[in-house]
Design an enzyme around this catalytic site. Structure first.
Site, mmCIF file in Angstrom:
data_model
loop_
_atom_site.group_PDB
_atom_site.id
_atom_site.type_symbol
_atom_site.label_atom_id
_atom_site.label_comp_id
_atom_site.label_asym_id
_atom_site.label_seq_id
_atom_site.Cartn_x
_atom_site.Cartn_y
_atom_site.Cartn_z
ATOM 1 N N LYS A 11 1.205 -1.062 -0.070
ATOM 2 C CA LYS A 11 -0.023 0.215 0.113
ATOM 3 C C LYS A 11 1.164 1.218 0.005
ATOM 4 C CE LYS A 11 -3.983 -2.363 1.563
ATOM 5 N NZ LYS A 11 -5.489 -2.257 2.955
ATOM 6 N N TYR A 51 -11.826 -2.123 -4.488
ATOM 7 C CA TYR A 51 -12.654 -2.134 -3.099
ATOM 8 C C TYR A 51 -14.300 -1.696 -2.699
ATOM 9 C CZ TYR A 51 -7.918 -2.330 -0.965
ATOM 10 O OH TYR A 51 -7.329 -2.596 -0.636
ATOM 11 N N ASN A 114 -2.681 -0.612 6.848
ATOM 12 C CA ASN A 114 -2.163 -1.396 7.523
ATOM 13 C C ASN A 114 -1.121 -2.102 6.118
ATOM 14 O OD1 ASN A 114 -3.995 -2.524 5.465
ATOM 15 N ND2 ASN A 114 -4.992 -2.962 7.107
ATOM 16 N N HIS A 117 -2.117 -5.266 1.190
ATOM 17 C CA HIS A 117 -3.646 -6.557 0.963
ATOM 18 C C HIS A 117 -3.526 -8.152 0.461
ATOM 19 C CE1 HIS A 117 -7.196 -7.214 -1.209
ATOM 20 N NE2 HIS A 117 -6.931 -7.681 -2.339
ATOM 21 N N GLU A 128 -9.168 -9.831 -8.614
ATOM 22 C CA GLU A 128 -8.242 -8.929 -8.211
ATOM 23 C C GLU A 128 -6.910 -9.283 -8.958
ATOM 24 O OE1 GLU A 128 -9.681 -8.225 -3.396
ATOM 25 O OE2 GLU A 128 -7.375 -9.101 -4.224
HETATM 26 P P1 IDP Z 1 -8.794 -7.140 4.958
HETATM 27 O O1 IDP Z 1 -7.411 -6.037 4.049
HETATM 28 O O2 IDP Z 1 -8.043 -6.944 6.410
HETATM 29 O O3 IDP Z 1 -9.134 -8.119 4.063
HETATM 30 P P2 IDP Z 1 -11.197 -5.613 4.925
HETATM 31 O O4 IDP Z 1 -11.810 -5.526 5.557
HETATM 32 O O5 IDP Z 1 -11.163 -6.184 3.526
HETATM 33 O O6 IDP Z 1 -9.962 -6.001 5.028
HETATM 34 O O7 IDP Z 1 -11.558 -3.922 4.383
HETATM 35 C C1 IDP Z 1 -9.977 -3.387 3.328
HETATM 36 C C2 IDP Z 1 -9.169 -2.445 3.870
HETATM 37 O O8 IDP Z 1 -9.496 -1.727 5.093
HETATM 38 C C3 IDP Z 1 -8.308 -3.217 5.463
HETATM 39 O O9 IDP Z 1 -7.072 -3.720 5.042
HETATM 40 C C4 IDP Z 1 -8.069 -1.321 5.724
HETATM 41 O O10 IDP Z 1 -7.426 -0.829 5.176
HETATM 42 C C5 IDP Z 1 -9.344 -1.816 5.251
HETATM 43 N N1 IDP Z 1 -10.462 -1.063 6.873
HETATM 44 C C6 IDP Z 1 -10.746 -1.807 7.351
HETATM 45 N N2 IDP Z 1 -11.795 -2.068 8.521
HETATM 46 C C7 IDP Z 1 -11.410 -1.284 8.226
HETATM 47 C C8 IDP Z 1 -12.035 0.032 9.549
HETATM 48 O O11 IDP Z 1 -12.538 -0.346 10.851
HETATM 49 N N3 IDP Z 1 -11.567 1.546 9.622
HETATM 50 C C9 IDP Z 1 -10.601 1.952 8.679
HETATM 51 N N4 IDP Z 1 -10.171 1.291 8.038
HETATM 52 C C10 IDP Z 1 -10.322 0.280 7.727
HETATM 53 MG MG MG Z 2 -9.663 -7.674 2.185
#
Ligand code: IDP
Ligand code: MG
Length: 140
Positions: A11, A51, A114, A117, A128
């Site tokens: 990212k 997304y 984070n 991905h 994807e």
């Molecule tokens: P993942 O990346 O672990 O699959 P997802 O639920 O698919 O998680 O969410 C996509 C991305 O959205 C996450 O990697 C994170 O960057 C962001 N995200 C997910 N939940 C939250 C939240 O509660 N607050 C802020 N950002 C979030």
């Molecule tokens: Mg995800």
């Protein structure tokens, strides 16, 4: 049949912090083979589309704005049980809950930043992968 491929993105925050090399090294040292790789920048619309499954969630706008804000590195990874094993290497979405040694524990700055991905299913890995790479860019 279990798929042997997954899609990863380093990212914007991790690319900006100079972590491309370290993250790719962790990934290949964990047994994943890189079969497609590039540095690119998503448009706002690309990121919205990628997304779209999160449309309506409170973090959706921040997510697509952030993901299109600066360059990312995208790769298709090959390994037996790739999707599940990569999610294990990735660690919890929330880095404060991620296990020691996982990519998010090591490199994430926060839940929204984070660092890396990983696809969440074989079907999404396929969708994807074709979102980011043409057939000619996939080497396997
Ligand atoms: P993942 O990346 O672990 O699959 P997802 O639920 O698919 O998680 O969410 C996509 C991305 O959205 C996450 O990697 C994170 O960057 C962001 N995200 C997910 N939940 C939250 C939240 O509660 N607050 C802020 N950002 C979030
Ligand atoms: Mg995800």
């Amino acid at each position: 049949m279990a798929s042997n491929r997954t899609l990863t993105m380093i990212k914007p925050n991790a690319v900006a912090r100079g972590l491309i090399g370290e993250i790719l090294e962790k990934i290949t040292n964990s047994g994943f083979k890189i079969i497609a790789l590039k540095m690119t920048q998503l448009t706002l619309n690309d990121a919205k589309k990628f997304y779209a499954v999160h449309e309506g969630k409170p973090f959706y706008e921040d997510l697509y704005v952030f993901m299109s804000s600066a360059p990312i590195v995208v790769a298709i990874l090959e390994k037996e049980n790739a999707v599940e094993d990569f999610r294990t290497l990735l660690g919890n979405t929330d880095p404060t809950k991620a296990k020691e040694g996982t990519l998010r524990k090591l490199f994430a700055e926060s839940l929204s930043r984070n660092a890396v991905h990983g696809s969440d299913s074989d079907e999404n890995a396929r969708i994807e992968s074709s979102f980011h790479f043409s057939r000619r860019e996939q080497f396997s």
